[in-house]
Design a protein around this motif. Structure first.
Motif, PDB file in Angstrom:
ATOM      1  N   UNK A  48      47.059  44.000  41.923  1.00 38.10           N
ATOM      2  CA  UNK A  48      46.541  45.338  41.652  1.00 38.10           C
ATOM      3  C   UNK A  48      46.012  45.438  40.216  1.00 38.10           C
ATOM      4  N   UNK A  49      44.870  46.085  40.075  1.00 42.63           N
ATOM      5  CA  UNK A  49      44.381  46.391  38.730  1.00 42.63           C
ATOM      6  C   UNK A  49      44.890  47.795  38.396  1.00 42.63           C
ATOM      7  N   UNK A  50      45.628  47.876  37.293  1.00 38.25           N
ATOM      8  CA  UNK A  50      46.206  49.162  36.912  1.00 38.25           C
ATOM      9  C   UNK A  50      45.662  49.579  35.543  1.00 38.25           C
ATOM     10  N   UNK A  51      45.129  50.764  35.496  1.00 38.65           N
ATOM     11  CA  UNK A  51      44.541  51.261  34.246  1.00 38.65           C
ATOM     12  C   UNK A  51      45.354  52.461  33.778  1.00 38.65           C
ATOM     13  N   UNK A  52      45.873  52.356  32.558  1.00 35.61           N
ATOM     14  CA  UNK A  52      46.703  53.429  32.012  1.00 35.61           C
ATOM     15  C   UNK A  52      46.095  54.008  30.743  1.00 35.61           C
ATOM     16  N   UNK A  67      35.343  47.323  30.361  1.00 36.20           N
ATOM     17  CA  UNK A  67      36.689  47.357  29.770  1.00 36.20           C
ATOM     18  C   UNK A  67      37.640  46.496  30.598  1.00 36.20           C
ATOM     19  N   UNK A  68      37.535  46.608  31.918  1.00 39.60           N
ATOM     20  CA  UNK A  68      38.398  45.794  32.794  1.00 39.60           C
ATOM     21  C   UNK A  68      38.175  44.307  32.511  1.00 39.60           C
ATOM     22  N   UNK A  69      36.914  43.947  32.327  1.00 37.74           N
ATOM     23  CA  UNK A  69      36.575  42.540  32.100  1.00 37.74           C
ATOM     24  C   UNK A  69      36.868  42.072  30.669  1.00 37.74           C
ATOM     25  N   UNK A  70      37.218  43.008  29.813  1.00 38.10           N
ATOM     26  CA  UNK A  70      37.552  42.640  28.434  1.00 38.10           C
ATOM     27  C   UNK A  70      36.329  42.465  27.554  1.00 38.10           C
ATOM     28  N   UNK A  98      45.809  50.689  28.382  1.00 37.30           N
ATOM     29  CA  UNK A  98      46.284  49.412  28.925  1.00 37.30           C
ATOM     30  C   UNK A  98      45.648  49.130  30.290  1.00 37.30           C
ATOM     31  N   UNK A  99      45.196  47.905  30.446  1.00 37.18           N
ATOM     32  CA  UNK A  99      44.685  47.475  31.756  1.00 37.18           C
ATOM     33  C   UNK A  99      45.439  46.208  32.146  1.00 37.18           C
ATOM     34  N   UNK A 100      46.058  46.236  33.317  1.00 32.07           N
ATOM     35  CA  UNK A 100      46.784  45.039  33.766  1.00 32.07           C
ATOM     36  C   UNK A 100      46.266  44.576  35.124  1.00 32.07           C
ATOM     37  N   UNK A 101      46.446  43.295  35.340  1.00 32.24           N
ATOM     38  CA  UNK A 101      46.050  42.687  36.607  1.00 32.24           C
ATOM     39  C   UNK A 101      47.305  42.037  37.196  1.00 32.24           C
ATOM     40  N   UNK A 102      47.759  42.540  38.314  1.00 37.49           N
ATOM     41  CA  UNK A 102      49.011  42.083  38.927  1.00 37.49           C
ATOM     42  C   UNK A 102      50.147  42.073  37.897  1.00 37.49           C
TER      43      UNK A 102
END
Lengths: 165, 244
Positions: free
Chosen positions: B1-5, B46-49, B56-60
């Motif tokens: 899951x991609x989670x964006x906070x 932003x997700x791709x950096x 904060x953006x996390x992937x799994x």
């Protein structure tokens, strides 16, 4: 060599053309250096001599040879230009990733963190180092030739050399 | 899951994204809708950096870095292929750098769209370039496929083919996040719609919810964006001086 260069140049470059351009740049720099130095050396060396009425070649004892520093003064200019071109090449390698598409996006999301830098700077840096080493080696060779060829009596004293440098 | 906070992105004094909270679980096809400059592309970057941001953006569960970036692919209308390289060259490059590269899918899609394999991509038409861009994103072996206006410049038949192929080939674990203005075209294809306006998420709805409410995606979006249906006739009336 071509196969290895593919891995250290931006993706899609014509490696053969780059290799040819770099080798010619290096060869021309080295050749220019030798031509400048040896033509200065020969002209100045010949000025040390004169011919008497009988046609004998004699050394002028009152004439001093130009200093080594003076003889090689412009000899490495092409190397400087070549190094400057390599720096430009390195910058262009980055700009390349914005031309025709934004391939920079692909390069920046590779799992290999340093792939972009590797492909942009490796070849220019190798040739810059090669150029610096070549300048040092050629300078040493030129100096030893100077020392070997120029008659002791025609050499400048260290004090004179300091003033003429 | 991609989670964006709490994602906030500013360009100087202009806020492009403000306190965005989003989750993209595996297996979803998400449409990202909004006007030009709403923040869709910025969100993807932003997700791709590619951009610095606050939040904060996390992937799994892990921060996105070179260790897990291969799980995300990206197709953009700006294109991210190498123009001087052939399709075969791209295949070699991708399979070398992305361990999960799906060769079978790549070859299958290349054949489906009848794209030449040994010509530099710069010689392709705009439609072919877009197709190739999406083929690369789909073949990378990523779990999350980000697409930013991938069909801009393609004709309608091309786009329809694409939606059909996409729905046919995607596996259960693959997530597609698709930013597009072609709302009606993708309405049957997406399972969730996220609406962005001026850097804020104004709505996040599933296709089933819309179905239950008896709304179409386009009517829902118009409603959410307070689209004034009478604005065209009013403008015409103002310009021509004629009564409606």
């Amino acid at each position: 060599m071509t196969h290895k260069l593919v891995k250290v140049l931006p993706v899609g470059y014509n490696v053969k053309k780059v290799k040819t351009a770099l080798l010619w740049g290096y060869i021309i720099s080295a050749a220019f250096s030798a031509i400048v130095y040896f033509s200065n050396l020969i002209v100045n060396y010949n000025n040390l001599f004169y011919y008497d009425e009988a046609g004998n070649r004699l050394l002028r004892t009152n004439v001093k040879m130009a200093s080594f520093h003076l003889l090689r003064e412009r000899a490495f200019d092409f190397f400087l230009i070549f190094i400057f071109m390599l720096l430009v090449f390195s910058i262009y390698n980055f700009i390349y990733h914005y031309i025709g598409s934004k391939s920079i996006f692909t390069m920046r999301r590779l799992p290999q963190k340093y792939e972009l830098i590797k492909r942009c700077v490796t070849v220019p840096v190798i040739f810059i180092i090669l150029s610096f080493v070549s300048v040092i080696v050629l300078n040493s060779v030129y100096f030893s030739i100077y020392e070997h060829v120029v008659p002791e009596v025609s050499k400048l004293s260290s004090e004179e050399m300091m003033w003429r440098f | 899951m991609i989670k964006i906070n709490s994602l906030t992105k500013k360009y100087g004094t202009k806020t492009a994204l403000e306190n965005v909270d989003l989750e993209f679980p595996r297996g979803e096809i998400v449409g990202l809708f909004g006007e030009n400059g709403a923040g869709k592309t910025t969100l993807m970057k932003c997700i791709l950096g590619f951009l610095s941001y606050k939040g904060e953006i996390t992937l799994d569960g892990e921060k996105i870095s070179t260790k897990n970036i291969e799980k995300i692919s990206f197709a953009t209308s700006e294109h991210s292929f190498f123009p001087a390289l052939t399709a075969e060259g791209h295949r070699d490059f991708y399979s070398e750098h992305f361990p999960e590269f799906n060769e079978k899918r790549f070859q299958g899609l290349m054949e489906f769209f009848a794209l030449p394999k040994n010509r530099p991509i710069r010689t392709f038409s705009m439609g072919q370039k877009n197709q190739f861009e999406v083929i690369l994103a789909l073949s990378q072996g990523a779990d999350y496929i980000l697409m930013d206006e991938p069909f801009a410049g393609n004709d309608v038949f091309n786009r329809e083919d694409f939606y059909k192929v996409l729905s046919g080939i995607l596996e259960e674990h693959e997530t597609v996040i698709l930013s597009t203005h072609l709302i009606e075209e993708v309405s049957d294809f997406i399972g969730r719609a996220v609406l962005i306006r001026e850097g804020n998420i104004i709505s996040d709805v599933k296709a089933e919810e819309l179905e239950e409410q008896g709304k179409t995606l386009i009517s829902y979006i118009k409603e959410e964006f307070n689209y004034r249906g009478d604005r065209v006739s009013k403008a015409l009336s103002d310009i021509t001086g004629e009564e409606e």
